[in-house]
Design a protein around this motif. Sequence first.
Motif, PDB file in Angstrom:
ATOM      1  N   PHE A  62       0.980  -1.163   0.040  1.00 28.31           N
ATOM      2  CA  PHE A  62       0.079   0.046   0.089  1.00 28.31           C
ATOM      3  C   PHE A  62       0.725   1.185  -0.119  1.00 28.31           C
ATOM      4  CE2 PHE A  62      -1.990   3.213   2.703  1.00 28.31           C
ATOM      5  CZ  PHE A  62      -3.111   3.633   1.748  1.00 28.31           C
ATOM      6  N   GLU A  63       1.912   1.296   0.798  1.00 27.34           N
ATOM      7  CA  GLU A  63       2.820   2.444   0.778  1.00 27.34           C
ATOM      8  C   GLU A  63       3.606   2.730  -0.341  1.00 27.34           C
ATOM      9  OE1 GLU A  63       4.996   1.819   4.558  1.00 27.34           O
ATOM     10  OE2 GLU A  63       3.111   2.055   5.742  1.00 27.34           O
ATOM     11  N   ASN A  64       3.524   1.661  -1.240  1.00 24.44           N
ATOM     12  CA  ASN A  64       4.517   1.720  -2.409  1.00 24.44           C
ATOM     13  C   ASN A  64       3.803   1.865  -3.755  1.00 24.44           C
ATOM     14  OD1 ASN A  64       7.162   1.639  -1.066  1.00 24.44           O
ATOM     15  ND2 ASN A  64       6.732  -0.246  -0.422  1.00 24.44           N
ATOM     16  N   VAL A  65       2.635   2.066  -3.733  1.00 21.89           N
ATOM     17  CA  VAL A  65       1.770   1.936  -4.955  1.00 21.89           C
ATOM     18  C   VAL A  65       1.219   3.553  -5.252  1.00 21.89           C
ATOM     19  CG1 VAL A  65       1.263  -0.312  -5.335  1.00 21.89           C
ATOM     20  CG2 VAL A  65      -0.320   1.317  -4.079  1.00 21.89           C
ATOM     21  N   CYS A  66       1.116   3.923  -6.505  1.00 23.16           N
ATOM     22  CA  CYS A  66       0.524   5.267  -6.711  1.00 23.16           C
ATOM     23  C   CYS A  66      -0.712   5.196  -7.482  1.00 23.16           C
ATOM     24  CB  CYS A  66       1.550   5.809  -7.710  1.00 23.16           C
ATOM     25  SG  CYS A  66       3.081   6.481  -6.952  1.00 23.16           S
ATOM     26  N   ASP A  67      -0.996   3.940  -8.215  1.00 26.95           N
ATOM     27  CA  ASP A  67      -2.282   3.789  -9.037  1.00 26.95           C
ATOM     28  C   ASP A  67      -3.483   3.672  -8.159  1.00 26.95           C
ATOM     29  OD1 ASP A  67      -4.349   1.672 -10.173  1.00 26.95           O
ATOM     30  OD2 ASP A  67      -3.335   2.707 -11.891  1.00 26.95           O
ATOM     31  N   PRO A  68      -4.533   4.726  -8.237  1.00 28.54           N
ATOM     32  CA  PRO A  68      -5.721   4.622  -7.517  1.00 28.54           C
ATOM     33  C   PRO A  68      -6.305   3.386  -7.081  1.00 28.54           C
ATOM     34  CG  PRO A  68      -5.678   6.644  -8.995  1.00 28.54           C
ATOM     35  CD  PRO A  68      -4.529   5.671  -9.349  1.00 28.54           C
ATOM     36  N   ASP A  69      -6.471   2.399  -8.327  1.00 28.71           N
ATOM     37  CA  ASP A  69      -7.050   1.345  -8.077  1.00 28.71           C
ATOM     38  C   ASP A  69      -6.199   0.284  -7.359  1.00 28.71           C
ATOM     39  OD1 ASP A  69      -9.144   1.955  -9.774  1.00 28.71           O
ATOM     40  OD2 ASP A  69      -8.120   1.315 -11.732  1.00 28.71           O
ATOM     41  N   LEU A  70      -5.005   0.503  -7.330  1.00 28.54           N
ATOM     42  CA  LEU A  70      -4.117  -0.595  -6.460  1.00 28.54           C
ATOM     43  C   LEU A  70      -4.055   0.157  -5.094  1.00 28.54           C
ATOM     44  CD1 LEU A  70      -0.937  -1.234  -8.574  1.00 28.54           C
ATOM     45  CD2 LEU A  70      -2.614  -2.859  -7.895  1.00 28.54           C
ATOM     46  N   ILE A  71      -4.279   1.370  -4.871  1.00 29.47           N
ATOM     47  CA  ILE A  71      -4.507   1.917  -3.443  1.00 29.47           C
ATOM     48  C   ILE A  71      -5.873   1.436  -2.956  1.00 29.47           C
ATOM     49  CG2 ILE A  71      -5.097   3.927  -2.389  1.00 29.47           C
ATOM     50  CD1 ILE A  71      -2.941   5.585  -4.184  1.00 29.47           C
ATOM     51  N   ASP A  72      -6.829   1.492  -3.573  1.00 31.09           N
ATOM     52  CA  ASP A  72      -8.163   0.867  -3.133  1.00 31.09           C
ATOM     53  C   ASP A  72      -8.032  -0.543  -2.888  1.00 31.09           C
ATOM     54  OD1 ASP A  72      -9.519   3.382  -3.615  1.00 31.09           O
ATOM     55  OD2 ASP A  72     -10.319   3.001  -5.492  1.00 31.09           O
ATOM     56  N   SER A  73      -7.247  -1.348  -3.794  1.00 30.32           N
ATOM     57  CA  SER A  73      -7.437  -2.708  -3.830  1.00 30.32           C
ATOM     58  C   SER A  73      -6.551  -3.210  -2.369  1.00 30.32           C
ATOM     59  CB  SER A  73      -6.405  -3.447  -4.946  1.00 30.32           C
ATOM     60  OG  SER A  73      -6.135  -4.624  -4.432  1.00 30.32           O
TER      61      SER A  73
END
Length: 68
Positions: A33-44
């Motif tokens: 979670f701390e290492n992603v920027c894509d909004p879909d991955l953040i939600d995931s």
Amino acid sequence: MRNKKNPASQARAQLMQEIESLQQALETANSNFENVCDPDLIDSYIYEINALSFRYKYLLRQVQDIHV
């Protein structure tokens, strides 16, 4: 005579193993979670962390309910 473990003790040990595994999964999900920027991955990862957290709380209650 064989040394058989108490069924409650065995259940507790199994729950503790699952809790340890869940702790590792939570650490991984938090790190991802701390290492992603894509909004879909953040939600995931938010959904994954929430699901793992609820399962963790459930297992803790189960361990507390076992009388060894």
